[in-house]
Design a protein around this motif. Structure first.
Motif, short mmCIF file in Angstrom:
data_model
loop_
_atom_site.label_atom_id
_atom_site.label_comp_id
_atom_site.label_asym_id
_atom_site.label_seq_id
_atom_site.Cartn_x
_atom_site.Cartn_y
_atom_site.Cartn_z
N UNK A 1 61.53 31.62 3.91
CA UNK A 1 62.91 32.02 4.15
C UNK A 1 63.42 32.77 2.93
N UNK A 2 63.83 34.01 3.16
CA UNK A 2 64.35 34.84 2.08
C UNK A 2 65.87 34.72 2.04
N UNK A 3 66.39 34.36 0.87
CA UNK A 3 67.81 34.06 0.71
C UNK A 3 68.48 35.20 -0.06
N UNK A 4 69.75 35.42 0.22
CA UNK A 4 70.46 36.55 -0.38
C UNK A 4 70.47 36.50 -1.91
N UNK A 5 70.76 35.34 -2.46
CA UNK A 5 70.91 35.24 -3.91
C UNK A 5 70.63 33.81 -4.35
N UNK A 6 70.39 33.65 -5.64
CA UNK A 6 69.94 32.37 -6.18
C UNK A 6 70.93 31.25 -5.90
N UNK A 7 72.22 31.52 -6.04
CA UNK A 7 73.18 30.43 -5.89
C UNK A 7 73.40 30.01 -4.44
#
Length: 720
Positions: free
Chosen positions: A93-99
């Motif tokens: 799963x690729x997430x928009x940003x670290x937070x």
């Protein structure tokens, strides 16, 4: 190469504390150059988490996951869930940003019934994650420049800034002038690393700059950021406090109040672990030992295609009551022979627990394997797989490199090189020390209690076998603690019949498959009895090292008052002086004569109260205490000044009137007291003296009787 990785987001603040949004969470990579550092924004980076499913195909939820908020996409790939498991389908799963990783992971685990969906690769620190994902080494390729900065506790709690410390020098003056001095020094030095007395020094200096109307830039770009708030936690029965963490662009920040490795191993030791773990310097500085060990394990897991669990899913296997009783034990400790012993030798098993794991192939996935049915672990009957475990592969280079560094240190005459090696050796030591205990930690990502039990079982067997071998060779074992043995020549064995220690150590090494090394020789060593009995205290002793190096203290101290953090400096110094007297005379009367002089100095008021400061860690909020202890009195006085202490933080005070039960019982160290309660400190000094005299048979009552007789004799002589 990389010095630090910043994630510029909505928490970045300008010097005037206005919120700015820059880069929407994009990582900014700072790399060292010959004359500073350059920044590169990585606008294409998107972190990933992994998901597996119990009892069904994970691919069935791919489209649902891909449509979630904060998710860029989801693909099915093959990964191994455990070290020895076969590859299986997992959802990347690729997430928009670290937070947004943790919120997304929480939603993923809520997709089905409890435990159906499990997430991996969730709780990695941001810089560490980025370096792993991009294959980017965080090891700087040149020597780093450091700058130390400090402010007072009062200033960090809202008082005007009236002094600053810059590279060890303290400057006083008006706020504007102090801010200007800091700004000029930062610009002149252009440091790569800011070493702070407390992380809150960053907002304190920016607040002061805003108040004084001055410009301040601590980073290589304007602004600063709070990474995490303060917190309190419990570890091994003790309450600890973690202060808030801060950073500035382009520079690594090391907070002395919140760094284990920098305190223990300096910059050289930290950089050695940066290279092994790939945690950037700033993240490594505040990390715990277990956190860094886990990072090293995570690198190995990713290299082998093994997923990194978010939470520990490995449960303890069933054991019979008898096996549980046999297994639930620690390392073996022998009761010391109380008293003073001449010509003593200390032998240590080098890196015992890590060496056991390496030599006996003990790893979470090899102990009690399903492919063998045999009793490989002494006393427990656990089997150990023949296939090489991951843990020996992780620890092997650490043990090998540390031994090579120790050999190089012994061979070099360059003091700078020796210091650098000492720090690297120290850093690796702590990782190796924790590698054993971490196997039994319930939250360890790759730990397992059966592995912990097997390591202990081998260690107990090795120590007892070594004891038997030494005694058969004509030596008396005076004491043994897990991996160390203290021996002296057995009095009933003629010298010609006694086997040399070197020969015995070589024989034991061959049998145990762990090196038994000659650690030290002592002219004498004294083992201290327990306070409440004549039995030996397991970890209290002192002695004189044979042929010490010119720069080293000739004496060694373990567990006694001068090694305890809460002991006032004056009492610790007095105890060391009593031990020197002990060394010269080996007579309790001579020690007590010296003690009498120390007590006279104390009772005459001639001791500087700054040498009588007691430091105690508080474990609760002030309101939670029902007893009027000294620490509570100190907390009350702190509250009077507008300051406080969180559980896990320490208070420093001088006892001024121990007979009271109010805040007047003590004075804070920061109040610069001019008086002290002499009898309170006399009691502490008598305790320290008892530790010195007890191996000679004198307990506190005997010491006090001798001092009273001496005083009476002096008075009688004066009367005549």
């Amino acid at each position: 190469m990389t010095l630090t990785v910043d994630f510029e987001d909505s928490e970045t603040r300008s010097a005037a504390r206005s919120r700015t949004r820059s880069g929407d969470g994009d990582p900014v990579v700072w790399e060292c150059t010959d004359d500073g550092a350059t920044a590169t924004r990585d606008t294409d980076y998107a972190p990933t988490v992994w998901v597996t499913r119990e009892g069904g195909p994970v691919a069935a939820v791919r489209e649902t996951v891909a449509g979630m908020v904060d998710v860029r996409g989801a693909t099915v790939e093959r990964r191994r869930r455990e070290w020895r498991a076969d590859p299986e389908s997992a959802l990347r799963v690729t997430v928009d940003r670290v937070d947004r990783i943790r919120p997304v992971a929480t939603k993923l685990t809520d997709l089905g019934r409890p435990g159906e969906y499990r997430c991996y690769g969730v709780d990695l620190s941001p810089g560490f994650r980025y370096c792993l994902d991009r294959g980017l080494s965080p090891v700087p390729d040149r020597e780093l420049r450091t700058l130390e900065l400090g402010t007072t506790e009062a200033a960090r709690n809202g008082d005007p800034l009236d002094s600053v410390t810059v590279d060890g020098d303290t400057f006083e003056g008006n706020t504007g002038g102090l801010v200007a001095r800091v700004a000029d020094t930062v610009a002149e030095v252009d440091p790569d690393v800011l070493v702070l007395d407390a992380g809150a020094t960053i907002p304190t200096l920016y607040e002061a700059a805003a108040t004084a109307g001055r410009t301040l830039q601590l980073g290589r770009r304007p602004g600063w950021k709070r990474l995490a708030g303060e917190s309190t936690y419990e570890s091994y029965g003790q309450v600890h406090h973690s202060p808030a963490r801060y950073t500035v662009p382009g520079r690594a920040v090391v907070d002395r109040s919140n760094t284990f490795f920098y305190r223990q191993a300096g910059l050289d030791g930290c950089l050695d672990l940066v290279e092994r773990s790939w945690k950037p310097l700033q993240e490594l500085a505040w990390a715990s030992i277990g956190n860094v060990l886990t990072a090293i394990q995570i690198r190995e897991a990713r290299d082998r295609g093994v997923l990194v669990p978010w939470r520990s899913y490995r449960h303890e296997r069933f054991k019979s009551a008898r096996t549980l009783a046999d297994a639930d034990r620690g390392g073996h400790t022998l009761e010391p022979a109380v008293g003073v012993h001449e010509d003593v030798h200390e032998l240590d098993f080098g890196s015992l627990y890590p060496s056991i794991m390496i030599e006996y192939n003990l790893s979470p996935e090899t102990v009690r394997c399903d492919c063998h049915d045999r009793a490989d672990v002494p006393g427990l009957g656990y089997s150990v797989c023949d296939d090489r475990g991951y843990l020996p592969d992780v620890l092997g280079p650490l043990v090998t490199d540390r031994r090579a560094m120790k050999r190089e240190r012994a061979a070099t005459d360059d003091p700078e090189r020796r210091r650098a090696l000492d720090r690297r050796i120290e850093a690796i030591k702590w990782i190796l020390v924790s590698s054993f205990g971490y196997q039994g930690f319930s939250n360890a990502k790759f730990g397992r209690i059966e592995c912990h039990e097997a390591i202990n079982a081998h260690a107990r067997e090795i120590l007892l076998d070594a004891k038997a071998e030494l005694e058969a060779g004509g030596w008396r074992v005076l004491h043994g603690i897990v991996d160390s043995l203290w021996v002296t020549a057995a009095p009933d064995v003629p010298d010609r019949e006694r086997t040399p220690l070197a020969e015995l150590a070589e024989r034991i090494t061959e049998q145990a498959r762990v090196p038994l090394e000659y650690e030290a020789a002592y002219d004498w060593i004294a083992f201290v009895p327990r306070a409440d009995s004549d039995a030996g205290a397991l970890t209290k002793y002192f002695g004189r090292v044979a042929d010490p190096a010119p720069s080293d203290d000739a004496h060694t101290y373990r567990g006694i008052e001068c090694r305890q953090d809460s002991t006032p400096p004056f009492v610790a110094d007095c105890q060391r002086e009593l031990i020197r007297t002990f060394d010269t005379h080996r007579d309790p009367e001579a020690v007590c004569d010296r003690l009498a002089g120390q007590l006279q100095t104390l009772r005459s008021g001639a001791v500087d109260p700054a040498e009588l400061v007691v430091e105690k860690r508080v474990s609760n909020e002030r309101e939670a205490y029902s007893q009027r202890t000294r620490s509570v009195a100190a907390l009350d006085r702190l509250a009077d000044t507008g300051l406080g202490r969180e559980p896990g933080q320490s208070v420093r005070y001088v006892v001024t009137d121990d007979g009271r039960d109010s805040r007047e019982r003590v004075r804070l160290a920061r109040e610069s007291p001019t008086e002290y309660d002499a009898e309170f400190y006399a009691d502490r000094l008598l305790r320290a003296a008892e530790s010195v005299c007890a191996p000679l048979g004198w307990r506190r009552g005997g010491i006090e009787d001798y001092l009273a007789d001496r005083a009476d004799a002096s008075l009688s002589a004066f009367g005549r």
